[in-house]
Enzyme design. Structure first.
Site, mmCIF file in Angstrom:
data_model
loop_
_atom_site.group_PDB
_atom_site.id
_atom_site.type_symbol
_atom_site.label_atom_id
_atom_site.label_comp_id
_atom_site.label_asym_id
_atom_site.label_seq_id
_atom_site.Cartn_x
_atom_site.Cartn_y
_atom_site.Cartn_z
ATOM 1 N N ASP A 154 -27.725 52.749 112.263
ATOM 2 C CA ASP A 154 -27.386 54.163 112.073
ATOM 3 C C ASP A 154 -27.867 54.627 110.700
ATOM 4 O O ASP A 154 -28.232 53.807 109.849
ATOM 5 C CB ASP A 154 -25.851 54.344 112.185
ATOM 6 C CG ASP A 154 -25.453 55.747 112.628
ATOM 7 O OD1 ASP A 154 -26.297 56.663 112.588
ATOM 8 O OD2 ASP A 154 -24.277 55.925 113.019
ATOM 9 N N GLU A 178 -19.231 57.137 115.807
ATOM 10 C CA GLU A 178 -20.028 56.188 115.003
ATOM 11 C C GLU A 178 -19.140 55.097 114.416
ATOM 12 O O GLU A 178 -19.513 53.926 114.373
ATOM 13 C CB GLU A 178 -20.738 56.930 113.872
ATOM 14 C CG GLU A 178 -21.873 57.818 114.346
ATOM 15 C CD GLU A 178 -22.461 58.672 113.240
ATOM 16 O OE1 GLU A 178 -23.594 59.135 113.414
ATOM 17 O OE2 GLU A 178 -21.803 58.893 112.210
ATOM 18 N N THR A 222 -26.603 58.132 115.301
ATOM 19 C CA THR A 222 -26.858 59.563 115.526
ATOM 20 C C THR A 222 -27.471 60.170 114.265
ATOM 21 O O THR A 222 -27.113 59.785 113.157
ATOM 22 C CB THR A 222 -25.527 60.277 115.862
ATOM 23 O OG1 THR A 222 -25.049 59.757 117.107
ATOM 24 C CG2 THR A 222 -25.705 61.787 115.998
ATOM 25 N N GLY A 223 -28.366 61.143 114.468
ATOM 26 C CA GLY A 223 -28.958 61.849 113.328
ATOM 27 C C GLY A 223 -30.464 61.686 113.310
ATOM 28 O O GLY A 223 -31.054 61.026 114.176
ATOM 29 N N ASP A 259 -25.225 59.651 105.073
ATOM 30 C CA ASP A 259 -25.493 60.806 104.212
ATOM 31 C C ASP A 259 -25.490 60.428 102.741
ATOM 32 O O ASP A 259 -26.213 61.027 101.944
ATOM 33 C CB ASP A 259 -24.465 61.902 104.501
ATOM 34 C CG ASP A 259 -24.542 62.317 105.952
ATOM 35 O OD1 ASP A 259 -25.597 62.819 106.354
ATOM 36 O OD2 ASP A 259 -23.580 62.082 106.699
ATOM 37 N N GLY A 267 -21.317 61.441 108.794
ATOM 38 C CA GLY A 267 -20.713 62.555 109.513
ATOM 39 C C GLY A 267 -21.444 63.867 109.355
ATOM 40 O O GLY A 267 -21.012 64.884 109.888
ATOM 41 N N GLY A 268 -22.571 63.830 108.645
ATOM 42 C CA GLY A 268 -23.370 65.058 108.508
ATOM 43 C C GLY A 268 -23.773 65.619 109.859
ATOM 44 O O GLY A 268 -23.880 66.827 110.043
HETATM 45 O O1 DER Z 1 -23.787 62.202 111.052
HETATM 46 C C1 DER Z 1 -24.036 61.060 110.730
HETATM 47 O O2 DER Z 1 -23.150 60.267 110.489
HETATM 48 C C2 DER Z 1 -25.465 60.658 110.582
HETATM 49 O O3 DER Z 1 -25.650 59.327 110.938
HETATM 50 C C3 DER Z 1 -25.803 60.863 109.163
HETATM 51 O O4 DER Z 1 -24.954 60.054 108.456
HETATM 52 C C4 DER Z 1 -27.260 60.636 108.852
HETATM 53 O O5 DER Z 1 -27.994 61.659 109.408
HETATM 54 P P1 DER Z 1 -29.521 61.852 109.074
HETATM 55 O O6 DER Z 1 -30.213 60.584 109.421
HETATM 56 O O7 DER Z 1 -29.922 63.000 109.939
HETATM 57 O O8 DER Z 1 -29.635 62.200 107.627
#
Ligand code: DER
Length: 203
Positions: A62, A84, A7-8, A65, A76-77
């Site tokens: 994945d 996850e 995610t992200g 941050d 976890g951002g």
């Molecule tokens: O929320 C999360 O764990 C995301 O994977 C984060 O760790 C990375 O998010 P980004 O790719 O938008 O910087």
């Protein structure tokens, strides 16, 4: 293969690329770490399977941050850390992609996201602060951010996390904490660090 989708904003590009490969005939099945990634995957015709059909996940990709050179992470951002971590833990291989700005000597400058159940959150905040951090309940659009699991995210500013494994254990001992964003190196197979000049280094 069964593939875990992160995610992200970094995982977004990985999912896009996987979507292209599926369109070209790649035969895989996927599980997603958030409702957002699941919706994206479905929009790209990537087959998503329910978890009851899953035994072990072959590979998960994945973002993160923060990452240190010992392959410990803060995640976890995007607020999906619990899902996850479940998916990463149940994966044979867990690959992480970051850009150079996220590679640090010591974790902690990025406030550690902690997923907390809403019940008596004020008490849980006090327990978290006893560990030496400043806590902030994450907000989004003028209200508390709510995770896909119906919980809150508390961003814990430790500045420096000298011993990620010890802090992970301490956080796990607090009732009310559903999970925390420390992903220890025992769970991380490789980190791919992308540099602005196009170079990629693997840790
Ligand atoms: O929320 C999360 O764990 C995301 O994977 C984060 O760790 C990375 O998010 P980004 O790719 O938008 O910087």
């Amino acid at each position: 293969m069964l593939v875990g989708l992160g995610t992200g904003s970094t995982a977004y590009w990985a999912i896009q690329k996987i979507g292209e490969r599926v369109e070209q005939g790649l035969k895989i099945r996927c599980v997603a770490t958030s409702l957002q990634s699941e919706a994206l995957a479905k929009s790209l015709n990537i087959p998503i399977v329910p978890f009851e059909e899953v035994d072990i996940i072959d590979i998960t990709i994945d973002g993160a941050d923060e990452a240190d050179r010992n392959r410990n992470l803060i995640k976890g951002g995007g607020g999906a850390l619990l899902r996850e971590k479940i998916v990463a833990f149940n994966s044979k291989v867990f690959h992480v992609i970051v850009d150079e700005s996220k590679l640090v000597g010591t974790l902690g400058a990025y406030p550690l996201p902690v997923e907390v159940v809403p019940f008596a959150v004020e008490l849980t905040l006090k327990q978290l602060e006893k560990l030496g951090c400043k806590t902030t309940i994450r907000r989004s659009k003028d209200q508390n951010f709510i995770t896909d699991n119906g919980n809150l995210i508390v961003d814990c500013d430790f500045r420096v996390i000298k011993d990620p494994a010890a802090l992970d254990s301490q956080l796990k001992s607090i009732p009310g904490v559903a999970e925390n964003g420390l992903f220890l190196n025992t769970m991380v197979s490789s980190i791919y660090v992308g540099y602005s000049n196009g170079m990629v280094k693997k840790i």
